[in-house]
Scaffold this active site. Structure first.
Site, short mmCIF file in Angstrom:
data_model
loop_
_atom_site.label_atom_id
_atom_site.label_comp_id
_atom_site.label_asym_id
_atom_site.label_seq_id
_atom_site.Cartn_x
_atom_site.Cartn_y
_atom_site.Cartn_z
N ALA A 178 0.84 -1.20 0.00
CA ALA A 178 0.00 0.00 0.00
C ALA A 178 0.87 1.25 0.00
O ALA A 178 0.56 2.24 -0.69
CB ALA A 178 -0.92 -0.01 1.22
N VAL A 179 1.97 1.22 0.75
CA VAL A 179 2.88 2.37 0.78
C VAL A 179 3.55 2.54 -0.58
O VAL A 179 3.70 3.67 -1.08
CB VAL A 179 3.94 2.18 1.88
CG1 VAL A 179 5.00 3.27 1.82
CG2 VAL A 179 3.27 2.18 3.26
N THR A 180 3.94 1.44 -1.21
CA THR A 180 4.55 1.51 -2.54
C THR A 180 3.61 2.16 -3.55
O THR A 180 4.01 3.05 -4.31
CB THR A 180 4.92 0.09 -3.02
OG1 THR A 180 5.83 -0.50 -2.10
CG2 THR A 180 5.57 0.14 -4.39
N ARG A 236 11.17 -5.54 5.61
CA ARG A 236 12.18 -6.20 6.44
C ARG A 236 11.68 -6.41 7.86
O ARG A 236 11.94 -7.45 8.47
CB ARG A 236 13.48 -5.39 6.44
CG ARG A 236 14.22 -5.44 5.12
CD ARG A 236 15.61 -4.85 5.24
NE ARG A 236 15.59 -3.41 5.49
CZ ARG A 236 15.51 -2.48 4.55
NH1 ARG A 236 15.43 -2.84 3.27
NH2 ARG A 236 15.52 -1.20 4.85
N ASP A 253 7.60 -3.16 -6.34
CA ASP A 253 8.41 -1.99 -6.04
C ASP A 253 9.26 -1.59 -7.24
O ASP A 253 9.32 -0.41 -7.62
CB ASP A 253 9.30 -2.28 -4.83
CG ASP A 253 10.11 -1.07 -4.41
OD1 ASP A 253 9.52 -0.07 -3.99
OD2 ASP A 253 11.35 -1.13 -4.51
N ASP A 271 8.76 1.81 -9.46
CA ASP A 271 9.88 2.77 -9.53
C ASP A 271 10.03 3.30 -10.95
O ASP A 271 10.32 4.49 -11.16
CB ASP A 271 11.19 2.10 -9.12
CG ASP A 271 11.34 1.99 -7.61
OD1 ASP A 271 10.54 2.61 -6.88
OD2 ASP A 271 12.27 1.27 -7.17
#
Length: 208
Positions: free
Chosen positions: A30-32, A74, A87, A91
């Site tokens: 969700a953050v990505t 992590r 990710d 990017d």
């Protein structure tokens, strides 16, 4: 170089936030996605209007999601390859939006075709830099070499674009974009050469 010396600092800085987001039930994916969406909106909404300073501030507010999601992954523990794939793919979307937004502005209201072309060259060569590494690793080779990795390219263009929005002469941004394009081209060559050397080694790929 920037990756090596800055990552420990930003990891320490953002670890408390990453841990808090995990406690709230927010996933790294969700953050990505949110970070990429923020960068893309900032680049494609502000830059084409010539709002280079405010666009850069908006982008900067989201660009660190690329560090936070990795810390969250992590902290959460071992996961599958999906997060890494998402990710890496997003990017490319974020980087493409930044250079495309600059190109649109300088092809139109910015009235500088050389700067627009340089931005497009950075976009294309930056994608080649990433593709060369990804393809090499898929074949079992190591191509993590080069003078222009993603962090260096992104920080350089954002800082210069923001300062240009504050009145720095546009020639400085053009110069940075040209240097980034050249550095990206050199990095592609370095990665191709590294894979070529490894492919000629009689030992199986990945065995040192």
């Amino acid at each position: 170089m920037l990756n090596k010396y800055a990552r420990n600092f930003f990891t320490t800085l953002f670890t408390p936030l990453a841990a808090l987001l995990l406690r709230w039930g927010v996933s790294p994916d969700a953050v990505t996605i949110a970070g990429t969406a923020g960068v893309a909106v900032g680049a494609l909404a502000f830059y084409p209007q010539g709002e280079l300073f405010w666009g850069t501030l908006f982008i900067t507010a989201f660009v660190f999601s690329d560090v936070i999601d990795g810390i969250m992954a992590r902290l959460r523990g071992p996961g599958g390859p999906w997060g890494s794939f998402l990710d890496s793919t997003l990017d490319r979307v974020a980087d493409g939006a930044v250079f495309a937004g600059l190109a649109v502005w300088y092809f139109t209201g910015g009235d500088s075709v050389p700067t627009a072309v340089a931005a497009l060259l950075c976009l294309v060569l930056g994608m080649l830099v990433s593709y060369a590494r990804a393809k090499a690793e898929a074949l079992g080779f190591d191509a993590s070499v080069g003078i222009a990795e993603r962090a260096e390219r992104l920080v350089s263009v954002l800082v210069t674009a923001g300062l240009t929005g504050l009145g720095l002469p546009g020639e400085f941004l053009l110069g940075v974009l040209v240097l980034l394009a050249l550095a990206s081209g050199v990095t592609v060559f370095q990665r191709v050469a590294a894979v070529r050397r490894q492919s000629m080694d009689p030992r199986p790929a990945g065995q040192g």
